[in-house]
Design a protein around this motif. Structure first.
Motif, short mmCIF file in Angstrom:
data_model
loop_
_atom_site.label_atom_id
_atom_site.label_comp_id
_atom_site.label_asym_id
_atom_site.label_seq_id
_atom_site.Cartn_x
_atom_site.Cartn_y
_atom_site.Cartn_z
N UNK A 1 0.87 -1.18 0.00
CA UNK A 1 0.00 0.00 0.00
C UNK A 1 0.90 1.23 0.00
N UNK B 1 0.40 4.28 0.51
CA UNK B 1 0.18 5.24 1.60
C UNK B 1 0.89 4.81 2.88
N UNK B 2 1.03 3.49 3.05
CA UNK B 2 1.80 3.02 4.19
C UNK B 2 3.30 3.02 3.86
N UNK B 3 3.61 2.58 2.67
CA UNK B 3 5.02 2.43 2.28
C UNK B 3 5.81 3.72 2.44
N UNK C 1 5.61 5.92 4.50
CA UNK C 1 5.95 6.22 5.89
C UNK C 1 7.28 5.59 6.30
N UNK C 2 7.69 4.54 5.59
CA UNK C 2 8.94 3.89 5.97
C UNK C 2 10.13 4.84 5.91
N UNK D 1 12.15 2.26 10.96
CA UNK D 1 11.30 1.91 9.83
C UNK D 1 9.91 1.48 10.26
N UNK E 1 6.83 5.26 11.87
CA UNK E 1 5.51 5.41 11.24
C UNK E 1 4.39 5.33 12.26
N UNK F 1 1.91 8.50 13.04
CA UNK F 1 0.46 8.41 12.89
C UNK F 1 -0.25 8.79 14.18
N UNK G 1 6.72 -4.76 5.54
CA UNK G 1 7.41 -3.88 4.60
C UNK G 1 8.85 -3.63 5.05
N UNK H 1 10.43 -2.71 -0.04
CA UNK H 1 9.37 -2.34 -0.97
C UNK H 1 9.65 -2.87 -2.38
#
Lengths: 207, 207, 207, 207
Positions: A165, A167-169, A171-172, B172, B176, B180, B199, B204
């Motif tokens: 996803x 949108x999550x990726x 954030x890494x 990592x 996140x 959030x 992830x 990725x």
DNA sequence: TTATAACCGAGACGGTACGTCTAGTCTTGTC
DNA sequence: GACAAGACTAGACGTACCGTCTCGGTTATAA
């Protein structure tokens, strides 16, 4: 309950609004957010206090709009035409593009005129959920969506797994930088952001 | 510069200290950090204002110590003996261990008694570098070091690349979640934290 | 009601008492009565606050005793043997004797070491009837009785009408001086006190 | 030195001023001057503290103006038209006139609503020269001048020696009363004030 | 000759008031 | 009617003292 009639925005003084933005930003930079007061902003802007209370609901609200205004000005002044759609570069090399953007972000985060108000807005949002919603929708999310777009392009190009996803990726690599900056849990540097890109793209586990 | 002589800590009232901690935490939960005042804490604790000013330098300072104290109590009360060394579990399955810990973190972040003061401390640190240094060294970094240890163990076991820096790697998946929660840029859920672990460990980019 | 047992005055520290007197008088002269505090006296005297509260009931009380002590010392140091009975001179010339004494009083009233504490005691008495009773009986009345004695002698000598009350008569020249000094309703001078003696002895109406 | 700009007295709230006067006088009567605080006055008057600090420099200053205001009101309410010029009666009989006025003064001095604030102002003046100047010029001296006028009329009528200074002469009967009241050196009574008039007019020495 | 009880210096404590600062509302006069 | 100006009520700030209390230490009688 008697509702105060909304002020007539067509008669609003543009000059006062600009002066208030300038004063608010300057005070946050010079004195810090905690010592920035509505009275101080009004005095510095040469404006009555009521003019602030008429159009904004709080100190944080003034600052958010002032900062959005500043960002707009900045974007117009700095961006080359092709960057004006304001995206993340797509040279075909995802890792390089991300390294470039994160390095630029580091530079910007350390520039006092951006740093002080950004921190103020973030701090207010941490503690005030309603305000945070404003910050996210008007400031943060639009920027994050640029990463989403770039990652989707990378998926189309086969450079990113299709089952992740975006949108999550993002954030890494974005969130670690954000947290180091916000909470000061570590130093910011190009080596650091480069490492983030590397770790995020290729993972921690051995291949 | 005239230096006030340091108060004699051997004569400090333990009862007052406890009452101040309790009052500060309760007020932050009930009224919010912004509406929590030194005067309010003193009144609720049944204590003179000077007793607060004698031992702490600011509202944030009181809250930091109150929260550290709360954390200690909580740890003692909840932890099983083997968790008392207070580490991250090591079952041999890194991914599973991280998923477990992050899910537990989500639970804790949503518990009001922890959330309200944590947010207050974070917000203060965002805006005040000196205070942030306290928060990081006394609260955040010790917790992050637990991840460092677990990741080093995983490196020894061959589950993590040897060329990565554990102190960066942990961000990592931790950052996140932190962002959030702090900035409310997205919802917290077990699916989300599970995805982060996946992830982060495997990257990725396609394998 | 539980009565605090009276402290044992035989074990009282003479050194502390002297230090407290000195500190109280010095502070009243240097800083004024309003800015003189029990804490300040204790600190300057190198004494614990409790030592003051143990022996005196208020700031004014300390000062009254300190001033009485000062007056005693002063009397012993300055007075010639014949003045040690501390009376008003009786040369046979009442007018001259009164002029002499009032001139000396003017001098004393303007001496800072006497003036500052005297004013403090007077001010406290103006506003606190109970304290005033102390001041009158221990400080003022003994001095006024000296005038009574001199006036009675004058009556015996036929220099003063037999139908007047000396206790009232003395006020004709003493009170004006006292009021000018206390309330600052006019300047103090030898001419002024000489005039008072003249007016008081021979009246305002033409002979 | 930075000078605060003077507040705009044309926009001053008359209602608040009156409420402050009333509160100040009431508290001094009820609780005493020492226990009367600015905070207490503000609370009782339903007024912000700043409104007091904006217009007055101290508790004593508030009380002085409150008392002057009270005196004015009292004068307007009580005085017959012919007394409105507010002088001392002149029936041609000086002794009788003075006896009358001093008896009236005794009555007034014992009335709590006048006594408490009068004492407070006097006490403050005893200890604070600058404040005393205010009290004398705005409160005491105007009253004393009435005696000066009456005595000058008496001189013209041949009832008082021409070589006496009325400003000093009046003190022979006014100051004794003042001192007895202020310092509580003796009881106040009509007999006492009558005696003062007698002694002052005809002297202590035999005729 | 010791113990034991008071005074002593020191200062922490629960309070109260200080004088200042700012919040947010309201009022006045100008444009 | 928006505006600059600023007075208003309200209340928190951080400081200074109040009067009480507790703590060791040091005397100075009474066991």
């Amino acid at each position: 309950m008697v509702q105060k009639p909304a002020p007539d925005s067509t008669r609003r003084s543009e000059k006062s609004r600009r002066a208030i933005y300038d004063a608010a930003l300057a005070l946050v930079v010079e004195a810090g957010y905690a010592k920035t007061t509505i009275e101080g902003i009004a005095a510095r802007a040469g404006v009555g206090k009521q003019t602030i209370y008429r159009w904004w609901s709080s100190k944080a609200d003034v600052l958010l709009e002032a900062f959005l205004d500043l960002s707009e000005q900045y974007a117009e002044a700095v961006a080359t035409p092709e960057e004006l759609q304001y995206g993340i570069p797509d040279t075909g090399d995802l890792a390089a593009d991300l390294r470039y953007v994160l390095r630029a972000t580091v530079d910007q985060l350390l520039e006092p005129k951006f740093e002080a108000p950004s921190r103020a807005l973030a701090a207010e949002g941490v503690v005030d959920a309603q305000f945070a919603a404003q910050v996210v929708s008007r400031l943060l999310e639009p920027q994050l969506q640029l990463y989403v777009q770039r990652l989707k392009a990378a998926q189309d190009a086969g450079d990113v797994r299709h089952d992740i996803d975006p949108r999550i990726a993002l954030e890494l690599f974005v969130s670690p930088l954000a947290q180091r900056w916000l909470q000061r849990t570590g130093p910011l540097s190009y080596e650091y952001t480069d490492a983030l890109v590397d770790y995020a793209l290729y993972g921690l586990a051995p291949r």
